[in-house]
Design an enzyme around this catalytic site. Structure first.
Site, PDB file in Angstrom:
ATOM      1  N   SER A   1       0.809  -1.206   0.000  1.00 34.34           N
ATOM      2  CA  SER A   1       0.000   0.000   0.000  1.00 34.34           C
ATOM      3  C   SER A   1       0.843   1.256   0.000  1.00 34.34           C
ATOM      4  O   SER A   1       2.005   1.257   0.399  1.00 34.34           O
ATOM      5  CB  SER A   1      -0.904   0.002   1.226  1.00 34.34           C
ATOM      6  OG  SER A   1      -0.098   0.056   2.384  1.00 34.34           O
ATOM      7  N   LYS A   2       0.221   2.307  -0.459  1.00 34.66           N
ATOM      8  CA  LYS A   2       0.855   3.603  -0.606  1.00 34.66           C
ATOM      9  C   LYS A   2       1.536   4.106   0.658  1.00 34.66           C
ATOM     10  O   LYS A   2       2.614   4.669   0.617  1.00 34.66           O
ATOM     11  CB  LYS A   2      -0.232   4.606  -1.011  1.00 34.66           C
ATOM     12  CG  LYS A   2       0.222   5.644  -2.014  1.00 34.66           C
ATOM     13  CD  LYS A   2      -0.688   6.841  -2.023  1.00 34.66           C
ATOM     14  CE  LYS A   2      -2.071   6.541  -2.561  1.00 34.66           C
ATOM     15  NZ  LYS A   2      -2.801   7.723  -3.018  1.00 34.66           N
TER      16      LYS A   2
END
Length: 487
Positions: free
Chosen positions: A253-254
């Site tokens: 994830s970011k």
RNA sequence: GGCCCCAUCGUCCAGCCUGGCCCAGGACACAGGAUUUUCGAUCCUGGAACGAGGGUUCGAAUCCCUCUGGGGUCACCA
């Protein structure tokens, strides 16, 4: 044997994602290894989140890493359009077929009611699932609602009992009870299809033979299987690749990992290295090698060697791998890459850089301006702009007062040199060190600081050759002046 | 929570399907050393794992079961 046709189907809702490159890599490699076709399909059925900019960035990034598609929105093909927003009529027609065969039904429930329903279910600890209120609406009711213009969605009618199963090429049989499956929305009230409908319809119409996607789709695959059955279509092979993970093992994830392909490009990673690194996630070369080109991977590829455990995306190894690629570059290529990445927009002469680049080649891991500057900024400033702590000029275990005289002598010797080349310089340094009773290394360091202002630099003598005699001596002069302060 | 997927060094992989060659191999990272004008690169050395418990078997990392752990998914997002 049918021609292998695979597709990567990103949704243009943000920055181009490494996961897209990862799946795309396996699509591409598999297609090439089987003389098949690799297709790019844009899944932009989410009208609120999809943007043309994102689509553009995805295509540029995929090209940047080197995964060129055979069919796609920009290059065309016999199965277009390749942008789902341009295929609305197709989905509407297929929805109609399902409605007529009673495999699907219209649902007039409002979003508010559905939210309420789910809240209730959650409170009662029941699995959240559509309660089937519109499942058996009478024809008159439907007519009424329709004529009143009530918005509706179309849902797939899931058989209430029984099992659905499919065979995943790398995981084997997956089976699930239909009770577990929700009556999936196929057509949204805005007339656009959901992922599930569009995906199945397009995969069939585009004659996709192998559906390669991430593990997170396993749980919705049974719905797709049911859809294929409802249409009476032949099923593709399903292959669910492991999910790339953060260090804590959650889905990449970011917030926990750089996830945008643009970032990797900006940081100066080489696309070849990134692809190679991704190729080692979940797959291994039959002879164990870890460094391999795309073509080598294609030649060796087999699903047998694809694993199912989610690999942690650890950039440390990418850094090492990128360094390996950097070191393999010829001076010319190295220079070109630097010019177009780390030094983009700077006024750096190619000829001079061609001489500097080899000196820093094994000292940088990627083509970032930061690494480049840390290693070679002293080449690009004048003698008077060089700033450093004069104390650095004094080697350990020497009298600070000796530094200035030593530098003075060194400067004279340098000046007297017949040729401004590394060998005479080295001889001069060693000879002087000997005379004044310093260790050669100490004198080297002293000169290094004087000329570069840094403790860690590319090879000193080579650097001085590039700087030139005049510039080097000027820096020596400045150092002598600074060394006076040490008295 | 239901369902589904997964489980070998800190990390990425090999070995598992076709049990013995595995007191588990390679790579990254880490530590130490060599080399070196610094840094780096390179070379050498080292520590480091079969989640647990039951089976099956002469023999299990490899086959079976249970547990535990991790992950994914349960939207008119993909």
């Amino acid at each position: 044997m049918k021609t292998v046709r695979v597709r990567v189907a990103p949704s243009p809702t943000g920055d181009p994602h490494v996961g897209t490159a990862y799946i795309g890599l396996f699509d591409y490699v598999f297609a090439r290894s089987r003389n098949g076709k690799f297709i790019l399909r844009i899944e932009d059925t989410d009208r609120t989140r999809s943007t043309p900019e994102s689509e553009q960035a995805i295509m540029e990034s995929l090209r940047w890493v080197g995964l060129q598609w055979d069919e796609g929105p920009d290059v065309g093909g016999d199965y277009g359009p390749y942008r789902q927003s341009e295929r609305s009529e197709i989905y509407r027609a297929h929805t109609q077929m399902l409605l007529e065969a009673d495999k699907a039904y219209r649902c007039f429930c409002t979003p508010e009611r559905l939210t309420e329903m789910r809240d209730r279910q959650r409170k009662e600890k029941l699995p959240p699932k559509y309660d089937g209120r519109c499942r058996e609406l009478k024809p008159e009711e439907i007519e009424n609602n329709l004529s009143e213009g009530k918005p509706f969605v179309v849902r797939l009618r899931i058989p209430p009992h029984g099992y659905v199963s499919f065979t995943d090429k790398i995981r084997g049989l997956v089976q699930i009870a239909t009770e577990q499956i929700d009556d999936q929305v196929l057509l949204k009230s805005d007339g656009f299809p959901t992922y599930h409908l569009a995906n199945v319809v397009d995969d069939h119409l585009m004659e996709i033979t192998h559906v390669i996607r991430a593990e997170e789709w396993i749980s919705s695959t049974p719905k797709h299987v049911l859809l294929y059955e409802a249409f009476g279509w032949e099923m593709p092979q399903f292959i669910h690749m492991p999910l790339l993970r953060n260090t804590d093992k959650s889905k990449i994830s970011k917030r926990k990992n750089p996830v945008s392909l643009l970032w990797y490009k900006d940081q100066g990673y080489m696309p070849e290295a990134l692809l190679n690194f991704l190729g080692n996630m979940g797959w291994s070369f039959s002879d164990g090698r870890e460094i391999f080109s795309l073509d080598e991977m294609i030649a060796d590829f087999s699903w047998d060697r694809v694993g199912t455990t989610g690999p942690v995306f650890d950039i440390t190894k990418l850094d090492w791998m990128n360094g390996m690629y950097v070191r393999q570059l010829s001076p010319e290529k190295l220079t070109s890459r630097l010019l177009e990445t780390a030094l983009a927009g700077r006024d750096v002469g190619r000829e001079r850089l061609l001489r500097i680049a080899p000196l820093i080649q094994e000292r940088i891991t990627k083509f970032s301006a930061e690494e480049f500057d840390a290693m070679s900024d002293f080449f690009f400033i004048g003698a008077d702009q060089l700033e450093y702590d004069p104390g650095l000029l004094a080697p350990k275990k020497t009298e600070p007062a000796d530094v200035a005289p030593a530098l003075q002598k060194m400067r004279e010797r340098f000046d007297a040199l017949d040729a401004w080349e590394t060998q005479p310089m080295e001889d001069a340094i060693r000879a002087l060190a000997d005379e004044i009773g310093w260790k050669a290394g100490s004198l080297f360091m002293c000169v290094r600081i004087a000329v570069t202002g840094r403790k860690a630099t590319p090879p000193l003598l080579e650097s001085m050759v590039i700087l030139g005699k005049d510039e080097s001596l000027k820096r020596m002069d400045n150092a002598i002046e600074k060394a006076q302060a040490l008295l």
